[in-house]
Design a protein around this motif. Structure first.
Motif, short mmCIF file in Angstrom:
data_model
loop_
_atom_site.label_atom_id
_atom_site.label_comp_id
_atom_site.label_asym_id
_atom_site.label_seq_id
_atom_site.Cartn_x
_atom_site.Cartn_y
_atom_site.Cartn_z
N THR A 1 5.06 10.27 3.87
CA THR A 1 6.34 10.74 4.40
C THR A 1 6.47 10.59 5.91
OG1 THR A 1 5.49 13.00 4.59
CG2 THR A 1 6.55 12.38 2.52
N GLU A 2 5.52 9.90 6.57
CA GLU A 2 5.64 9.69 8.00
C GLU A 2 4.88 8.44 8.40
OE1 GLU A 2 2.11 12.31 9.89
OE2 GLU A 2 3.86 13.46 9.28
N VAL A 3 4.80 8.18 9.69
CA VAL A 3 4.07 7.02 10.20
C VAL A 3 2.58 7.20 9.89
CG1 VAL A 3 3.50 5.73 12.28
CG2 VAL A 3 5.78 6.73 12.02
N PHE A 4 1.94 6.14 9.42
CA PHE A 4 0.54 6.28 9.03
C PHE A 4 -0.20 4.96 9.13
CE2 PHE A 4 3.03 5.22 5.29
CZ PHE A 4 2.26 4.25 4.64
N LEU A 5 -1.52 5.04 9.15
CA LEU A 5 -2.38 3.86 9.13
C LEU A 5 -2.55 3.41 7.69
CD1 LEU A 5 -5.14 4.80 11.73
CD2 LEU A 5 -3.65 2.79 11.84
N GLY A 6 -2.31 2.13 7.44
CA GLY A 6 -2.41 1.62 6.09
C GLY A 6 -3.78 1.82 5.47
N ARG A 7 -4.82 1.58 6.24
CA ARG A 7 -6.17 1.69 5.68
C ARG A 7 -6.50 3.12 5.27
NH1 ARG A 7 -7.40 1.19 11.24
NH2 ARG A 7 -8.58 2.98 12.05
N GLU A 8 -5.95 4.09 6.02
CA GLU A 8 -6.19 5.48 5.66
C GLU A 8 -5.45 5.84 4.38
OE1 GLU A 8 -7.03 7.33 10.13
OE2 GLU A 8 -5.20 7.89 9.03
N ALA A 9 -4.23 5.32 4.23
CA ALA A 9 -3.45 5.58 3.03
C ALA A 9 -4.14 4.99 1.81
CB ALA A 9 -2.05 5.01 3.17
N LEU A 10 -4.66 3.76 1.97
CA LEU A 10 -5.38 3.14 0.86
C LEU A 10 -6.64 3.94 0.52
CD1 LEU A 10 -5.06 -0.62 1.94
CD2 LEU A 10 -3.81 0.54 0.10
N GLY A 11 -7.30 4.43 1.54
CA GLY A 11 -8.48 5.25 1.32
C GLY A 11 -8.17 6.55 0.62
N ASP A 12 -6.94 7.07 0.82
CA ASP A 12 -6.52 8.31 0.17
C ASP A 12 -6.01 8.08 -1.24
OD1 ASP A 12 -7.17 9.90 2.31
OD2 ASP A 12 -5.16 9.89 3.18
N GLY A 13 -5.97 6.80 -1.67
CA GLY A 13 -5.59 6.53 -3.05
C GLY A 13 -4.27 5.84 -3.26
N LEU A 14 -3.54 5.49 -2.19
CA LEU A 14 -2.27 4.79 -2.36
C LEU A 14 -2.55 3.36 -2.83
CD1 LEU A 14 0.87 4.91 -1.90
CD2 LEU A 14 0.42 3.81 0.29
N PRO A 15 -2.00 2.95 -3.96
CA PRO A 15 -2.23 1.58 -4.43
C PRO A 15 -1.68 0.55 -3.43
CG PRO A 15 -1.35 2.94 -6.21
CD PRO A 15 -1.21 3.73 -4.93
N ARG A 16 -2.40 -0.56 -3.29
CA ARG A 16 -1.98 -1.57 -2.32
C ARG A 16 -0.59 -2.12 -2.64
NH1 ARG A 16 -4.74 -4.14 1.50
NH2 ARG A 16 -6.72 -3.28 0.73
N HIS A 17 -0.27 -2.27 -3.93
CA HIS A 17 1.05 -2.81 -4.27
C HIS A 17 2.16 -1.83 -3.90
CE1 HIS A 17 0.30 -0.41 -7.95
NE2 HIS A 17 1.63 -0.35 -8.04
N GLU A 18 1.86 -0.54 -3.94
CA GLU A 18 2.85 0.46 -3.53
C GLU A 18 3.06 0.41 -2.02
OE1 GLU A 18 4.71 2.72 -5.38
OE2 GLU A 18 4.04 1.52 -7.09
N LEU A 19 1.98 0.18 -1.29
CA LEU A 19 2.08 0.06 0.17
C LEU A 19 3.00 -1.09 0.54
CD1 LEU A 19 1.08 0.93 3.02
CD2 LEU A 19 -0.80 -0.70 2.74
N ARG A 20 2.83 -2.23 -0.15
CA ARG A 20 3.64 -3.40 0.15
C ARG A 20 5.10 -3.23 -0.31
NH1 ARG A 20 -0.83 -7.73 -2.14
NH2 ARG A 20 -2.24 -7.68 -0.32
N ARG A 21 5.27 -2.49 -1.40
CA ARG A 21 6.60 -2.37 -1.99
C ARG A 21 7.49 -1.39 -1.24
NH1 ARG A 21 7.94 -0.63 -8.28
NH2 ARG A 21 10.24 -0.84 -8.12
N TRP A 22 6.94 -0.26 -0.83
CA TRP A 22 7.76 0.84 -0.32
C TRP A 22 7.66 1.07 1.18
CZ3 TRP A 22 11.25 1.78 -3.66
CH2 TRP A 22 10.97 1.74 -5.02
#
Length: 318
Positions: free
Chosen positions: A13-34
């Motif tokens: 819900t805010e500005v974030f580091l992609g690698r940290e989000a992936l480490g927290d469990g966000l799927p890579r395809h969701e990162l690219r999509r949204w």
């Protein structure tokens, strides 16, 4: 970073580091999509319009939270106005990491020159002034220093201590020259530039925000001028011309000022420096101001014909 949900339902819900989000469990395809990339490796939701604070946070995250927000970005976080949301973010870091939208500076700094604003390390007002006065083009530097003084007053002695601390660093000569004429009364960058133009051509430093009043309830606030001469100089930006309420307010105060023997010179973006100086000098001398020999250049046909501001309105020509 705020995470809502789990697994495939994770949402940042805010500005974030992609690698940290992936480490927290966000799927890579969701990162690219949204999400979209703000800086290298820094993301925010695709439908979000980043604020200045968002961009500053993103810049800080690119340094792995080791850098310090500085310069114009720091002045904006201190509350200074007239910093465009698209302004490159200046960052003090130990190593250079070039990328669009960032201005990386490897300048030295100490702990007592850093404070915390919006959850980020930001240079103090004094250190911000120290950097603005050295790194910005001269006229813009004064405008930024004025704006910072207006929003977050800093001690000139504190800036002087930083000058003494760091010695003959880049731009310090310009900073020394500008500090004595910093004035938080300026209400726009063009006003600061107008004041600098007058000082550069030998006029006594004009007083800013001159209040004129009378027993009949009349009040007026003048941008700048010389109280002893009852001569005011003002800059009319685009908002003065497009805002009907402001336009009528300006028109209605003129008779009251004339009754009190004030003369008001008004300049706009399209006026050239030669025109500004020539008109001001004529009125200045006529009303009792001292003659200024250095102004002989205004009669030269070879004098520069630049506009007072940048083409297109309340811009800035540094």
């Amino acid at each position: 970073m705020v995470v809502i949900g789990d697994g495939d339902d994770l949402v940042m819900t805010e500005v974030f580091l992609g690698r940290e989000a992936l480490g927290d469990g966000l799927p890579r395809h969701e990162l690219r999509r949204w999400y979209k990339q703000m800086f290298r490796g820094v993301y925010l939701p695709k439908n979000a319009t980043p604020t200045f604070e968002d961009r500053a946070l993103g810049a800080w995250l690119t340094s792995d939270r080791q850098g310090v927000i500085a310069g114009a970005a720091a002045s904006a976080l201190h509350g200074a106005r007239w910093v465009d949301v698209r302004e490159p973010i200046e960052l003090l870091v130990a190593e250079r990491r070039r990328q669009p939208g960032l201005v990386i500076r490897m300048d030295r700094f100490r702990d007592d020159e850093v404070t915390t604003l919006a959850g980020m390390p930001v240079t103090t007002a004094a250190r911000t002034a120290f950097d603005l006065g050295r790194h910005q083009p001269r006229a813009l530097a004064l405008g930024r220093l004025d704006a910072l003084m207006r929003a977050a007053p800093y001690g000139l002695a504190d800036v002087q201590r930083l000058i003494d601390r760091y010695g003959p660093v880049r731009g310090v000569r310009q900073l020394r020259e500008l500090l004595p004429i910093v004035d938080g009364g300026a209400e726009s960058l063009p006003e600061s530039r107008l004041r600098l133009l007058l000082i550069d051509h030998g006029f006594a430093a004009p007083e800013t925000q001159i209040a004129v009043s009378g027993g009949d309830g009349f009040t007026a606030l003048l941008d700048m001028g010389w109280r002893d001469l009852r001569l005011a100089v003002e800059y009319d930006g685009a908002h003065h011309q497009s805002d009907r309420v402001q336009y009528l307010k300006d028109r209605r105060r003129l008779p009251g000022l004339m009754e009190r023997e004030w003369e008001v010179l008004t300049f706009v973006n399209e006026d050239t420096p030669r025109e500004v100086i020539a008109r001001t000098y004529e009125a200045y001398v006529r009303r009792g101001g001292a003659e200024i020999d250095a102004l002989a250049w205004v009669t030269r046909s070879s004098a520069p014909n630049r506009r007072f501001g940048r083409e297109g309105g309340d811009g800035w020509a540094a």
